[in-house]
Write a protein that holds these residues in place. Structure first.
Motif, PDB file in Angstrom:
ATOM      1  N   SER A 123      -6.933   8.495  -6.813  1.00 25.25           N
ATOM      2  CA  SER A 123      -6.570   7.140  -6.400  1.00 25.25           C
ATOM      3  C   SER A 123      -5.059   6.999  -6.280  1.00 25.25           C
TER       4      SER A 123
ATOM      5  N   THR B 211       5.573   3.249 -12.753  1.00 24.26           N
ATOM      6  CA  THR B 211       6.428   2.735 -13.826  1.00 24.26           C
ATOM      7  C   THR B 211       7.913   2.894 -13.488  1.00 24.26           C
TER       8      THR B 211
ATOM      9  N   PHE C 198      -3.407   4.646  -7.636  1.00 27.35           N
ATOM     10  CA  PHE C 198      -2.960   4.285  -8.985  1.00 27.35           C
ATOM     11  C   PHE C 198      -2.683   5.534  -9.815  1.00 27.35           C
ATOM     12  N   ASP C 199      -3.627   6.472  -9.803  1.00 25.61           N
ATOM     13  CA  ASP C 199      -3.443   7.684 -10.596  1.00 25.61           C
ATOM     14  C   ASP C 199      -2.255   8.498 -10.099  1.00 25.61           C
TER      15      ASP C 199
ATOM     16  N   SER D  14      -0.856  -0.221   1.431  1.00 27.42           N
ATOM     17  CA  SER D  14      -1.114   0.906   0.544  1.00 27.42           C
ATOM     18  C   SER D  14       0.047   1.149  -0.419  1.00 27.42           C
TER      19      SER D  14
ATOM     20  N   SER E  25       5.340   8.958 -11.412  1.00 28.26           N
ATOM     21  CA  SER E  25       6.330   8.202 -12.190  1.00 28.26           C
ATOM     22  C   SER E  25       6.845   9.011 -13.375  1.00 28.26           C
TER      23      SER E  25
ATOM     24  N   LYS F 149       1.413  -0.661  -8.023  1.00 26.60           N
ATOM     25  CA  LYS F 149       0.753  -1.238  -9.204  1.00 26.60           C
ATOM     26  C   LYS F 149       0.602  -0.204 -10.310  1.00 26.60           C
ATOM     27  N   GLY F 150       0.556   1.059  -9.944  1.00 28.01           N
ATOM     28  CA  GLY F 150       0.418   2.108 -10.942  1.00 28.01           C
ATOM     29  C   GLY F 150       1.718   2.790 -11.309  1.00 28.01           C
TER      30      GLY F 150
ATOM     31  N   ALA G 284       0.375   7.373  -8.613  1.00 28.51           N
ATOM     32  CA  ALA G 284       1.596   6.665  -9.001  1.00 28.51           C
ATOM     33  C   ALA G 284       1.939   6.913 -10.464  1.00 28.51           C
ATOM     34  N   GLN G 285       0.923   6.889 -11.339  1.00 28.92           N
ATOM     35  CA  GLN G 285       1.156   7.128 -12.754  1.00 28.92           C
ATOM     36  C   GLN G 285       1.734   8.527 -12.976  1.00 28.92           C
TER      37      GLN G 285
ATOM     38  N   GLU H 241      -0.207  -1.240  -3.227  1.00 23.83           N
ATOM     39  CA  GLU H 241      -1.281  -0.825  -4.124  1.00 23.83           C
ATOM     40  C   GLU H 241      -0.817   0.323  -5.016  1.00 23.83           C
ATOM     41  N   PHE H 242      -0.104   1.272  -4.432  1.00 25.84           N
ATOM     42  CA  PHE H 242       0.465   2.393  -5.180  1.00 25.84           C
ATOM     43  C   PHE H 242       1.418   1.891  -6.267  1.00 25.84           C
TER      44      PHE H 242
END
Length: 335
Positions: A89, A122, A91-92, A113, A98, A119-120, A94-95, A116-117
């Motif tokens: 995803s 930092t 989100f994953d 998109s 980061s 949001k994950g 991005a985490q 949305e990215f």
């Protein structure tokens, strides 16, 4: 607007003061871009450059901007080279990224998109273009270029008359630029496009709600008349369902030196977000314009480095430290 630690996702985040802050910091980057000075204010930092859609200028200028401030860059280019193809995803992703970088620049083919990215994420995320939606850094560099070019020809910014020409439906650059210019007073917009590719109603509403005059035409000669700036665009063929559909509009609007001489006012500034399509059946901005001193497209592209340097400095909170990290250039340069 407090830039430090913030994502830069949409031009809607900006008010006029925030835009002027970016433009002011960008102007301070000129000696570094021109290689008159070096700056190492971001020494030790890492940019993750994630470009999941084809790009030359935006991708390379983000990297160059970060390098010119002393930072290092790691790149992922193309969807096929990322774990997104394995079902990971946004989100994953991005985490994970980061944890590797201090700031992320991202382009993705799907609208919203990058938001949305983020949001994950930092660390700060800067939108390098999300499908047909927005391109905030392009809008800022275009605005910088417009003001700089008007200053070059000695025209006061009492009223700005600008024609945006071509695929205005799918062109994210014109969407974002119209939003930015609407923050300033006395702008007259002329939108030149086929009916099927006209500027979206929501963008025209932004311009009109800000009190600006909006004109719409399909006729190029009418649209070129009495403008300060003409902003040409290519047909965004990658946004069409079929190549055949895109081909219906390729080459519909072409600006040549002869057309410029016949229909444009003296010193009309010509801009284009690039790449221009120089294939014979398109050729929206002819190469016979290359010697026209008011063709600003390459100065425009170069201004992208200044703007992206400014955004890196602001989001990482070092914009007041630039002078403290200057040194002399020790190599030969023709800049």
């Amino acid at each position: 607007m407090d830039f430090q630690g913030q994502h830069i996702l949409s031009i809607e985040q900006f008010d006029r003061e925030a835009v002027e802050t970016v433009l002011s910091i960008a102007a301070q980057m000129t000696p570094y871009v021109e290689r008159k000075k070096r700056c190492s204010v971001l020494d030790g930092t890492i940019l993750a450059s994630l470009f999941f859609e084809p790009s030359t200028r935006t991708r390379v200028s983000f990297s160059s901007a970060f390098n010119l401030l002393g930072g290092k860059v790691m790149e992922t280019v193309g969807m096929g080279s990322s774990s997104l193809t394995k079902g990971e995803s946004l989100f994953d992703t991005a985490q994970v990224i980061s944890g590797y970088a201090d700031v992320i620049a991202m382009r993705h083919p799907e609208a919203f998109s990058v938001s949305e990215f983020a949001k994950g994420a930092t660390v700060p995320v800067i939108n390098g273009g999300d499908g047909p939606n927005e391109h905030p850094t392009q809008a800022l560099l275009d605005t910088y270029t417009i003001f700089d070019e008007l200053l070059r020809i000695g025209k006061p910014m009492e009223t700005l008359r600008i024609a945006l020409v071509g695929d205005l439906k799918n062109g994210r650059t014109v969407h974002s630029l119209s939003r930015v210019l609407s923050l300033f007073p006395n702008v007259e917009f002329t939108f030149v496009a086929p009916n099927a590719l006209t500027m979206p109603e929501k963008i025209m509403a932004v311009c009109e709600d800000a009190g600006h005059r909006v004109s719409i035409t399909q006729d190029l000669s009418t649209g070129l008349a009495n403008q300060d700036v003409v902003y040409m665009t290519r047909v965004q063929e990658e946004r069409f369902d079929t190549q055949e559909e895109a081909n219906l509009y390729r080459g519909k609007y072409r600006l040549t030196q002869n057309i410029y001489d016949n229909y444009c006012a003296d010193n009309t500034i010509i801009m284009h977000p690039l790449p221009r399509d120089s294939r014979p059946d398109a050729n929206e901005l002819s190469e016979d314009m290359n010697r026209n001193p008011n063709l600003a497209i390459f100065r425009q592209s170069n201004n992208g480095i200044k703007i992206r340097m400014a955004l890196f400095a602001l989001t990482l909170g070092v914009e007041q430290q630039l002078k403290n990290h200057e040194s002399e250039v020790t190599w030969f340069t023709r800049k």
